[in-house]
Motif scaffolding. Structure first.
Motif, PDB file in Angstrom:
ATOM      1  N   GLY A  50      -1.656  -0.638  -4.340  1.00 53.49           N
ATOM      2  CA  GLY A  50      -2.696  -1.654  -4.403  1.00 53.49           C
ATOM      3  C   GLY A  50      -2.168  -3.065  -4.267  1.00 53.49           C
ATOM      4  O   GLY A  50      -0.970  -3.322  -4.377  1.00 53.49           O
ATOM      5  N   CYS A  51      -3.097  -3.987  -4.030  1.00 54.02           N
ATOM      6  CA  CYS A  51      -2.752  -5.404  -4.063  1.00 54.02           C
ATOM      7  C   CYS A  51      -2.488  -5.805  -5.514  1.00 54.02           C
ATOM      8  O   CYS A  51      -3.070  -5.251  -6.451  1.00 54.02           O
ATOM      9  CB  CYS A  51      -3.892  -6.241  -3.492  1.00 54.02           C
ATOM     10  N   SER A  52      -1.601  -6.775  -5.701  1.00 53.98           N
ATOM     11  CA  SER A  52      -1.231  -7.231  -7.047  1.00 53.98           C
ATOM     12  C   SER A  52      -2.316  -8.060  -7.726  1.00 53.98           C
ATOM     13  O   SER A  52      -2.182  -8.388  -8.909  1.00 53.98           O
ATOM     14  CB  SER A  52       0.026  -8.104  -6.974  1.00 53.98           C
ATOM     15  N   ASP A  53      -3.354  -8.408  -7.005  1.00 47.24           N
ATOM     16  CA  ASP A  53      -4.409  -9.272  -7.533  1.00 47.24           C
ATOM     17  C   ASP A  53      -4.787  -8.862  -8.971  1.00 47.24           C
ATOM     18  O   ASP A  53      -5.018  -7.683  -9.253  1.00 47.24           O
ATOM     19  CB  ASP A  53      -5.640  -9.185  -6.624  1.00 47.24           C
ATOM     20  N   SER A  54      -4.860  -9.855  -9.853  1.00 49.28           N
ATOM     21  CA  SER A  54      -5.045  -9.588 -11.283  1.00 49.28           C
ATOM     22  C   SER A  54      -6.394  -8.960 -11.609  1.00 49.28           C
ATOM     23  O   SER A  54      -6.611  -8.440 -12.700  1.00 49.28           O
ATOM     24  CB  SER A  54      -4.894 -10.897 -12.068  1.00 49.28           C
ATOM     25  N   GLY A 103      -7.207  -2.181  -1.299  1.00 44.66           N
ATOM     26  CA  GLY A 103      -7.325  -3.603  -1.001  1.00 44.66           C
ATOM     27  C   GLY A 103      -8.636  -4.129  -1.565  1.00 44.66           C
ATOM     28  O   GLY A 103      -9.374  -3.399  -2.230  1.00 44.66           O
ATOM     29  N   HIS A 104      -8.927  -5.381  -1.291  1.00 48.81           N
ATOM     30  CA  HIS A 104     -10.139  -5.973  -1.886  1.00 48.81           C
ATOM     31  C   HIS A 104     -10.605  -7.175  -1.086  1.00 48.81           C
ATOM     32  O   HIS A 104      -9.833  -7.775  -0.324  1.00 48.81           O
ATOM     33  CB  HIS A 104      -9.850  -6.412  -3.324  1.00 48.81           C
ATOM     34  N   ASP A 105     -11.859  -7.536  -1.283  1.00 48.21           N
ATOM     35  CA  ASP A 105     -12.406  -8.714  -0.613  1.00 48.21           C
ATOM     36  C   ASP A 105     -11.726  -9.993  -1.119  1.00 48.21           C
ATOM     37  O   ASP A 105     -11.142 -10.014  -2.195  1.00 48.21           O
ATOM     38  CB  ASP A 105     -13.932  -8.787  -0.783  1.00 48.21           C
ATOM     39  N   SER A 106     -11.789 -11.025  -0.318  1.00 50.44           N
ATOM     40  CA  SER A 106     -11.198 -12.336  -0.651  1.00 50.44           C
ATOM     41  C   SER A 106      -9.715 -12.245  -0.988  1.00 50.44           C
ATOM     42  O   SER A 106      -9.218 -12.970  -1.860  1.00 50.44           O
ATOM     43  CB  SER A 106     -11.932 -12.981  -1.837  1.00 50.44           C
ATOM     44  N   CYS A 107      -8.984 -11.340  -0.318  1.00 49.23           N
ATOM     45  CA  CYS A 107      -7.562 -11.142  -0.660  1.00 49.23           C
ATOM     46  C   CYS A 107      -6.735 -12.387  -0.301  1.00 49.23           C
ATOM     47  O   CYS A 107      -6.726 -12.841   0.843  1.00 49.23           O
ATOM     48  CB  CYS A 107      -7.016  -9.923   0.078  1.00 49.23           C
ATOM     49  N   GLY A 108      -6.031 -12.918  -1.304  1.00 50.16           N
ATOM     50  CA  GLY A 108      -5.233 -14.133  -1.109  1.00 50.16           C
ATOM     51  C   GLY A 108      -4.086 -13.942  -0.131  1.00 50.16           C
ATOM     52  O   GLY A 108      -3.715 -14.866   0.592  1.00 50.16           O
ATOM     53  N   ALA A 109      -3.506 -12.733  -0.105  1.00 54.71           N
ATOM     54  CA  ALA A 109      -2.397 -12.485   0.819  1.00 54.71           C
ATOM     55  C   ALA A 109      -2.888 -12.532   2.262  1.00 54.71           C
ATOM     56  O   ALA A 109      -2.222 -13.087   3.146  1.00 54.71           O
ATOM     57  CB  ALA A 109      -1.763 -11.129   0.514  1.00 54.71           C
TER      58      ALA A 109
HETATM   59 ZN   LIG Z   1      -5.100  -9.195  -2.596  1.00 55.08          ZN
END
Ligand SMILES: [Zn+2]
Length: 217
Positions: A50-54, A103-109
């Motif tokens: 997964g993405c690291s997004d908190s 993954g997810h919407d608005s992903c910063g990466a």
């Molecule tokens: Zn992300």
């Protein structure tokens, strides 16, 4: 719980996400008795790349507990050697039947990669490695005429599924033998819901309303 069937493992994850979305969480396997029970060994039923997004905490959004999920997270769910090695450990040593790219919407990466491409200015330090890993997905999105971040995210999730299978002969063999499936899911931050965007093998049943797409294995 020991699950060895990819389809059952996927159904378990979807059921947990449904509980999370509807506020009907059971918080399974989070008590002290279970903590002690799994101390001697783990049998996670899914690997989450997964993405690291908190806001993307796997055990929370799938309503699971200790010993259930083998979680590997990097910004932008990249598929470098340490990630591949971690996935291979779970699939071969722990016999985990399902790998999910989350993954997810608005992903910063993805946004950072898009900004770098637009300005022609690569990020400093090791952030460049994250951005470089997203560049092939940006190129594919451009070829398909996709310009919005969330559309690029879906393409990047599918690309990560392909990258895992293309760069890990061990994982590809497990999928070919029917011991494992690889599924790409996109999470909506506000709604809390996951949606399947890629699945190998493509026979893994899609959820109602999903835009499931088979990608080359
Ligand atoms: Zn992300």
């Amino acid at each position: 719980m020991t699950l060895t069937d990819p389809t059952q493992a996927l159904a378990e994850l979807r059921a947990g996400n449904r509980r999370f979305v509807t506020g009907a969480q059971r918080h399974p396997n989070q008590d002290s008795l279970h903590r002690a029970a799994v101390a001697d060994g783990q049998h996670p039923f899914a690997v989450i790349v997964g993405c690291s997004d908190s806001r993307l905490a796997a055990e929370i959004i799938f309503d699971r507990g200790l010993g259930d999920l083998f979680v590997v997270r990097t910004a932008g769910h990249t598929a470098g050697p340490e990630v591949l090695g971690s996935v291979e450990y779970a699939v071969t040593v722990l016999n985990t039947p399902l790998v999910v790219v989350l993954g997810h919407d608005s992903c910063g990466a993805v946004q950072a990669a898009r900004d770098a491409a637009r300005t022609g200015t690569p990020p400093v330090g090791h952030l460049r490695a994250v951005v470089d890993a997203v560049v092939p997905s940006l190129q594919r999105a451009a070829e398909q005429g996709v310009d919005d971040v969330d559309g690029i995210v879906d393409i990047h999730i599918a690309h990560t599924v392909e990258a895992l299978l293309g760069n890990s002969a061990v994982l590809a063999a497990a999928v070919a033998e029917g011991r494992c499936a690889v599924v790409g899911m996109s999470y909506r931050l506000a709604a809390g819901e996951v949606r399947t965007v890629a699945a190998v093998p493509s026979v893994v049943p899609a959820q109602a309303g999903d835009r499931a797409t088979a990608v080359a294995g």
